[in-house]
Scaffold this active site. Structure first.
Site, PDB file in Angstrom:
ATOM      1  N   TYR A 238      -1.514  -0.437  11.220  1.00  0.00           N
ATOM      2  CA  TYR A 238      -1.764  -0.847   9.837  1.00  0.00           C
ATOM      3  C   TYR A 238      -0.696  -0.305   8.896  1.00  0.00           C
ATOM      4  O   TYR A 238      -0.110  -1.052   8.104  1.00  0.00           O
ATOM      5  CB  TYR A 238      -3.147  -0.386   9.389  1.00  0.00           C
ATOM      6  CG  TYR A 238      -3.381  -0.607   7.910  1.00  0.00           C
ATOM      7  CD1 TYR A 238      -3.669  -1.885   7.429  1.00  0.00           C
ATOM      8  CD2 TYR A 238      -3.287   0.440   7.001  1.00  0.00           C
ATOM      9  CE1 TYR A 238      -3.860  -2.110   6.079  1.00  0.00           C
ATOM     10  CE2 TYR A 238      -3.477   0.228   5.649  1.00  0.00           C
ATOM     11  CZ  TYR A 238      -3.762  -1.047   5.187  1.00  0.00           C
ATOM     12  OH  TYR A 238      -3.934  -1.270   3.837  1.00  0.00           O
TER      13      TYR A 238
ATOM     14  N   SER B  25       0.845  -1.191   0.000  1.00  0.00           N
ATOM     15  CA  SER B  25       0.000   0.000   0.000  1.00  0.00           C
ATOM     16  C   SER B  25       0.880   1.241   0.000  1.00  0.00           C
ATOM     17  O   SER B  25       1.999   1.215   0.529  1.00  0.00           O
ATOM     18  CB  SER B  25      -0.906   0.015   1.234  1.00  0.00           C
ATOM     19  OG  SER B  25      -1.650   1.222   1.299  1.00  0.00           O
TER      20      SER B  25
END
Length: 256
Positions: A149, A136
């Protein structure tokens, strides 16, 4: 001749399901995996594309769950592994239950690393295979109100580049897909629907993200950042101070 096999984790919805559709349309048999019963419904949908599809419901945060996935190949070589399974977690770190942030780490880091090692070992022994790791652009940004995260995605982004370099000359290719905010179940599951990014209607279509990832993998690219806006953000992250990036992330992820 039997079809080649693609194993796709986190394939019940979102980017994983869209990648599974592409693989099926390209003639790959599928082994699709997720930690929820919805994976069986996804498999039923995918069978309509004319390939063999097996589904496994397994907890990919554990070695045992990943072993169950590997056993479900029944000895078939894995031609493509798409390591997409991941878990998000929003809100302030000091407010999060340890069991919740540990599950994020166990899923995104520990379980994924174990699966990558087992699969890469078999691919290297055959001198053939492709791996797509779904990282990501979050891994490039200190994630205020998504601290754990973003940290796990930083790990995956870095790990993908390192593994790609280690596997030079083996016949095994590694690509990392780096999406930005995408229109999936992620924000609901991460308890982030009370944040600006969770409410944003401008997220990328997961089908487009999947197409970009698949093309990069088949081209043998090291990475792809999906979406023009995300490409700009990724580029700016390399020249912007971390303190500024953290403040910008707060504006997106802090609950309203």
């Amino acid at each position: 001749m039997a079809n080649k096999l693609a194993v796709i984790t986190g394939a019940s919805t979102g980017i994983g399901l869209e990648l599974a559709k592409i693989a099926a349309d390209e003639g790959y048999d599928l082994l699709v995996v997720a930690d929820e019963p919805q994976i069986d419904a996804a498999a039923g949908e995918l069978r309509g594309r004319g390939v063999d599809v097996e589904s496994v419901e397994a907890d990919l945060a554990t070695f045992e769950g990943n072993d169950a996935l590997l056993a479900a190949t029944n000895g078939r070589p894995v031609d493509i592994l798409i390591a997409n399974a991941g878990r998000g977690l929003g809100h302030a770190f000091v407010e999060q239950a340890p069991a919740d942030w540990r599950r994020v780490i166990d899923t995104n880091v520990t379980g994924t690393t174990y699966l990558l090692q087992k699969t890469a070992q078999a691919m290297v022994a055959r001198s053939e295979g492709r791996i797509l790791i779904v990282g990501s652009i979050a891994g490039l940004i200190p994630g205020s109100f998504q601290a754990v995260y973003n940290g796990t995605k930083a790990y995956l982004d870095s790990f993908a580049y390192a593994l790609r370099d280690e596997l030079k000359g083996t016949g095994v290719q590694v690509t990392v897909l780096m999406p930005g905010p995408t229109d999936t179940e992620f924000f609901r599951r991460a308890n982030m629907m009370d944040t600006p990014v969770g409410k944003d209607d401008g997220k990328e279509d997961p089908a487009k993200t999947a197409q970009n990832g698949w093309k990069a993998m088949m081209d043998g690219s090291a990475h792809v950042v999906s979406g023009a806006k995300n490409k700009i953000q990724a580029a700016l992250s390399h020249i912007t101070p971390d303190s500024v990036l953290a403040g910008q992330h707060r504006k997106m992820a802090e609950p309203e």
